[in-house]
Design a protein around this motif. Structure first.
Motif, PDB file in Angstrom:
ATOM      1  N   ARG B   5       0.833  -1.190   0.000  1.00 20.43           N
ATOM      2  CA  ARG B   5       0.000   0.000   0.000  1.00 20.43           C
ATOM      3  C   ARG B   5       0.873   1.246   0.000  1.00 20.43           C
ATOM      4  O   ARG B   5       0.569   2.245  -0.612  1.00 20.43           O
ATOM      5  N   ILE B   6       1.949   1.157   0.715  1.00 23.10           N
ATOM      6  CA  ILE B   6       2.848   2.299   0.811  1.00 23.10           C
ATOM      7  C   ILE B   6       4.129   1.962   0.062  1.00 23.10           C
ATOM      8  O   ILE B   6       4.809   1.012   0.405  1.00 23.10           O
ATOM      9  N   VAL B   7       4.391   2.688  -0.960  1.00 22.31           N
ATOM     10  CA  VAL B   7       5.609   2.374  -1.704  1.00 22.31           C
ATOM     11  C   VAL B   7       6.448   3.630  -1.864  1.00 22.31           C
ATOM     12  O   VAL B   7       5.960   4.656  -2.340  1.00 22.31           O
ATOM     13  N   THR B 498       5.321   9.771   6.184  1.00 21.06           N
ATOM     14  CA  THR B 498       6.680   9.755   6.740  1.00 21.06           C
ATOM     15  C   THR B 498       6.727   9.069   8.107  1.00 21.06           C
ATOM     16  O   THR B 498       7.800   8.741   8.597  1.00 21.06           O
ATOM     17  N   SER B 499       5.555   8.878   8.727  1.00 17.31           N
ATOM     18  CA  SER B 499       5.527   8.163  10.019  1.00 17.31           C
ATOM     19  C   SER B 499       5.539   6.655   9.824  1.00 17.31           C
ATOM     20  O   SER B 499       5.916   5.916  10.735  1.00 17.31           O
ATOM     21  N   VAL B 500       5.058   6.189   8.685  1.00 19.75           N
ATOM     22  CA  VAL B 500       4.889   4.741   8.496  1.00 19.75           C
ATOM     23  C   VAL B 500       5.799   4.162   7.412  1.00 19.75           C
ATOM     24  O   VAL B 500       5.805   2.948   7.206  1.00 19.75           O
ATOM     25  N   GLU B 501       6.561   5.020   6.720  1.00 17.48           N
ATOM     26  CA  GLU B 501       7.448   4.479   5.682  1.00 17.48           C
ATOM     27  C   GLU B 501       8.423   3.503   6.330  1.00 17.48           C
ATOM     28  O   GLU B 501       8.937   3.760   7.414  1.00 17.48           O
ATOM     29  N   GLY B 502       8.628   2.386   5.687  1.00 21.03           N
ATOM     30  CA  GLY B 502       9.490   1.361   6.271  1.00 21.03           C
ATOM     31  C   GLY B 502       8.725   0.361   7.114  1.00 21.03           C
ATOM     32  O   GLY B 502       9.234  -0.718   7.415  1.00 21.03           O
ATOM     33  N   ALA B 503       7.497   0.712   7.507  1.00 20.10           N
ATOM     34  CA  ALA B 503       6.649  -0.215   8.272  1.00 20.10           C
ATOM     35  C   ALA B 503       5.474  -0.675   7.424  1.00 20.10           C
ATOM     36  O   ALA B 503       5.204  -1.870   7.292  1.00 20.10           O
ATOM     37  N   ALA B 504       4.780   0.306   6.814  1.00 16.22           N
ATOM     38  CA  ALA B 504       3.621  -0.050   5.998  1.00 16.22           C
ATOM     39  C   ALA B 504       4.047  -0.829   4.753  1.00 16.22           C
ATOM     40  O   ALA B 504       3.286  -1.637   4.222  1.00 16.22           O
TER      41      ALA B 504
END
Lengths: 151, 732
Positions: B5-7, B498-504
């Motif tokens: 979802r987040i790329v 920017t809070s979830v990049e690397g997690a989402a």
């Protein structure tokens, strides 16, 4: 009047005796190679040589530096300092560069006292100089390369 | 294959960005001319001629003088990452210039000509985008100049352009053994038609790209002659120090400047929106003046919580689901049927950037414009902000770009905080003198704009076979973009990317995944810090997956490679780092080896860290082996330098840096209590670069987030203990 011997040149300064040497060098005399980083002798960016000894100019009152020989990055011109700067350039040690005058002053003083330092001696001499870009791998390599050129 | 979802989210995508995830870079390349339309621009002369007449200026990025000098105009800030060298390499490659004839000059702030192609109409540096957005543009700039030089030589000699060659700055006609320098051709080349679509080399023909090319800034930075903002001295200039409030949100109630005004050298004391500025003829006088300034602060609306209270609130928030950043399958149902459920909570402190050059800015008002001297990441947003304070048009604000003494994101402030402060000071003294605003280290450390504090809660379900069937990741922490101009572009469905990049976008193949987010609002100012969200998400994901590997009795490298089946570039760097580090060999007692892998800004980095742990709990990081895949390696030595330095920067946060609050006051003030990495703590670093034909991506940030989890995993391997907090303390 305060009399200063900086890079083999005598200057007379109309400043208070408690003004740190750093600000006399930078703001009064206009030598800007020596940097301000912390003001409390924690980072080493302000390192100059006083009678050959690496000294934190940010906490050294200008009053105590009279009759001492002060060398800044602009006045470096020894066999050792040339070897250090040549190694720094060849290895592209620098990144942002802000701390590097202090690093080079510290490295030059180290190699002048100990031309072939051990890892421990390098750590001891250089750990007072912070590099936020963490160029430490190359600073270490630069000192070793300069040492090889000198020994 | 699961669709993330987040790329690839971050600052590189803000505003109207044309970078589709996974499709590589497609840039609308446009080569503006050096003299922009309406370049005259006020007394500050923003834009306008940069070179003397007779100089060949094929476009806004290249200029060739009759003296045979080639000047590359750099639109990005050089803050240590090597971009002056990288941008010049791209131009020199296609121009076939000699590296020694190239010099680099900073571009003025001008969004029309020097925008970041990944940031729409904004000129700025960040998100590891400099080379990624410039790769084609700078090469075309060089190629266009080359074609015009070739055309000029062919015309001069009366030969066909196809018989003219260029190598190392010399233009030749082989058959007649004639040759000419760029400088000799400059004037004639300027009369050639500007190529619309200059021909670019095939990568197999690259001579500079991929080779060792020395940095352009080494000499000045090695001899103390590089000029930073701190070094600017203007006639009549005053140095300003500002007394800031002791707590975020406090304001000036009353002021007694009588003692300050008696200090020799002090000229002015002025109240500004952010506090009280003391101006003097030099730094030391201003400092002495500020030391005796008496300000009574109104703290009735100030923030008064401490770190412990904030953490208690974050823990409470984490009990409830947040806004969903990614949801695949049915995590609750899978967790319910799992044979084992493993949970872990993670705590991350506020972090200061602590660039060695504290924030500063020089500003001078003259006539109906002004000039700024600064090294800044957001040239055109800062230009706009200064214009707003002074009631000017942006084009009447000339920004003289200087080197930045580090930045790590700090000089990309969405509020232009320190730049606006400088503008407010010069405004308060009616522009009577140029002003150099200088923050002391203490001012810089306590000014906020930190990497936010975060709390993560992770939970995974393993089936009987030890396979991970459920993954739940909850993040609590302030949004960096809330209330800024970036909110519209960097938030999706109410989630700060920017809070979830690397997690989402966790790359591991797990069938049921939920990632959610709480973004509590606090008045502690926060900002991006080298590698942004990945600074915390990579640690949580990479230490948790390691814990799961141990729980499932799987080798951490084998498990990662298995779960990365849909992510070949992650897999590739894991494999390379494992091989080069001799992963799997038996280590002496009290030694540990750990791995972590993470993608940020489209670059892939794996690190294997070796640690030694003493009986008293002290430890050292002895060696780090890095594998990086950043597409085509433009400057391999600069990539190595950024891997070394980037992981060193991350190691400060792993080992000891943290900002804490006590009743709203920032506890730390300088490098004695905000400790950072020193020489004795720097491991040996070995860097391996993956050979690639993909478009180049950034290297300034991607090494930073990987080191803390690699070290934590190594410590866990050595001690059997897991680590859930940064900084990493083995004792206690």
């Amino acid at each position: 009047m305060i009399q200063l011997n900086i890079n083999d040149q005598l200057y007379e300064l109309d400043v208070e005796k408690d003004m740190p040497l750093l600000w006399a060098i930078r703001d009064v005399l206009g030598f800007t190679g020596t940097k301000y980083g912390c003001g409390i002798a924690q980072c080493g960016a302000c390192t100059v040589h006083m009678d050959g000894v690496p000294t934190r100019s940010c906490v050294t009152p200008v009053g105590v530096t009279q009759n001492k020989k002060i060398t800044t990055i602009e006045g470096l011109n020894s066999k050792t300092s040339r070897a250090v700067q040549a190694a720094w350039e060849r290895l592209d040690v620098v990144q942002c560069g802000y701390c590097q005058s202090g690093q080079i002053m510290a490295a030059t003083a180290l190699l002048e006292a100990q031309p072939d330092p051990s890892d421990e001696q390098i750590n001891a001499a250089m750990s007072g100089n912070i590099c936020r870009c963490a160029t430490y791998v190359r600073i270490r390599a630069g000192i070793r390369e300069a040492s090889r050129a000198l020994v | 294959m699961a669709t993330d979802r987040i790329v690839n989210v971050s600052r590189r995508q803000f505003l109207k960005v044309g970078l589709a995830a996974g499709t590589g870079l497609t840039l609308g390349v446009y080569l503006p001319t050096l003299r922009s339309a309406g370049a005259a621009a006020g007394p500050g002369k923003a834009g306008g001629a940069m070179f003397k007449a007779g100089t060949f200026e094929p476009n806004a990025f290249v200029s060739i003088g009759a003296d045979n000098s080639v000047t590359v105009i750099a639109k990005h800030l050089e803050m240590g990452q090597g971009t002056y060298t990288g941008l010049a390499t791209l131009v020199a490659e296609e121009l076939d210039a000699a590296w020694s004839q190239i010099t680099v000059k900073p571009a003025p702030a001008d969004a029309n000509r020097y925008n970041n192609l990944l940031w729409g109409s904004t000129q700025g540096t960040g998100g590891s985008t400099a080379i990624a957005n410039s790769f084609v543009q700078m090469r075309k700039a060089g190629a266009a100049a080359r074609e015009m030089l070739v055309g000029a030589a062919a015309e001069q000699w009366g030969v066909s352009t196809s018989d003219v060659t260029v190598r190392d700055g010399i233009v030749r006609h082989q058959a007649t053994e004639r040759s000419v320098t760029f400088g000799e051709l400059a004037e004639r080349a300027g009369r050639q038609p500007v190529p619309v679509e200059p021909f670019l080399k095939d990568p197999s023909e690259f001579r500079l790209i991929g080779s060792h090319v020395p940095r352009k800034d080494s000499r000045d930075k090695t001899h103390g002659t590089a000029i930073f903002t701190q070094d600017i001295q203007l006639p009549g200039m005053l140095t300003a120090l500002v007394a800031h409030p002791p707590r975020f949100g406090a304001t000036v109630k009353s002021l007694d400047a009588s003692a300050t005004k008696r200090v020799k050298g002090v000229t002015d004391v002025v109240q500004i929106p952010t506090g009280v500025a003391v101006l003097a003829k030099d730094f030391w006088s201003a400092k002495r003046g500020r030391d005796v300034l008496r300000v009574d602060w109104d703290e009735s609306k100030a923030f008064t919580l401490g770190t412990d209270e904030i953490l208690t609130e974050y823990r409470a928030l984490s009990k409830n689901p947040g806004a969903v950043a990614r949801k695949e399958g049915d995590t609750d149902q899978a967790m319910a049927r799992a044979a084992r459920v493993i949970e872990a909570d993670y705590v991350f402190p506020y972090l200061a950037h602590a660039a060695l050059e504290p924030m500063n800015c020089v500003i001078k008002v003259s006539g109906d414009g002004c000039e700024v001297w600064n090294g800044e990441q957001f040239q055109t947003p800062d230009q706009m902000a200064v214009a707003n304070v002074l009631g000017l048009k942006p084009e009447h604000v000339k920004i003289n770009m200087l080197y930045a003494g580090g930045s790590f994101g700090r000089r990309a402030n969405p509020q232009s905080d320190y730049v606006v402060e400088a503008a407010n000071i010069v405004k308060a003294i009616q522009g009577k003198a140029p002003v150099k605003l200088v923050w002391t280290r203490e001012d810089d450390m306590r000014a906020g704009y930190y990497r936010p504090m975060y709390f993560h809660r992770m939970k995974a379900g393993l089936d009987d076979a030890g396979d991970i069937i459920a993954w739940q990741h909850r993040i609590v922490g302030q949004s960096i973009i809330a209330g800024t101009a970036f909110e519209a572009s960097l938030a999706q469905d109410g989630i700060d990317q920017t809070s979830v990049e690397g997690a989402a976008n966790v790359p591991y193949a797990v069938p049921n995944i939920t990632v959610d987010l709480h973004s509590p609002k606090l008045p502690v100012p926060v900002q991006w810090w080298r590698s942004v969200g990945s600074t915390h998400t990579a640690f949580a994901v990479e230490t948790f997956i390691d814990e799961l590997a141990v729980a499932a009795r799987r080798d951490p490298v084998v498990l990662r490679r298995t779960l990365l089946k849909n992510h070949p570039r992650h897999r590739g760097v894991v494999g390379l780092a494992a091989e080069k580090s001799r992963w799997g060999e038996t280590l002496p007692p009290n030694r540990g080896r750990g791995i972590a892998v993470h993608e940020s800004f489209n670059s892939y980095v794996a690190q294997v860290a070796d640690v030694s742990v003493d009986k008293d709990g002290s430890y050292s990081v002895d060696r780090v082996v890095v594998a990086v895949d950043c597409g085509i390696a433009v400057n391999p030595d600069i990539i190595r330098a950024q891997m070394e330095g980037g992981l060193g920067f991350g190691l400060s946060a792993a080992l000891s840096s943290q900002i804490t609050l006590n009743a709203g006051r920032v506890v730390q003030s300088n490098f004695h209590d905000y400790t950072v990495l020193r020489m004795s703590e720097m491991p040996d670093v070995e860097v391996h670069i993956v050979q690639s034909t993909e478009s180049p991506t950034g290297v300034g940030e991607p090494a930073t987030p990987v080191i803390a989890p690699a070290v934590a995993n190594a410590l866990a391997a050595a001690t059997g203990k897991r680590f859930y907090e940064l900084p990493l303390l083995v004792t206690g």
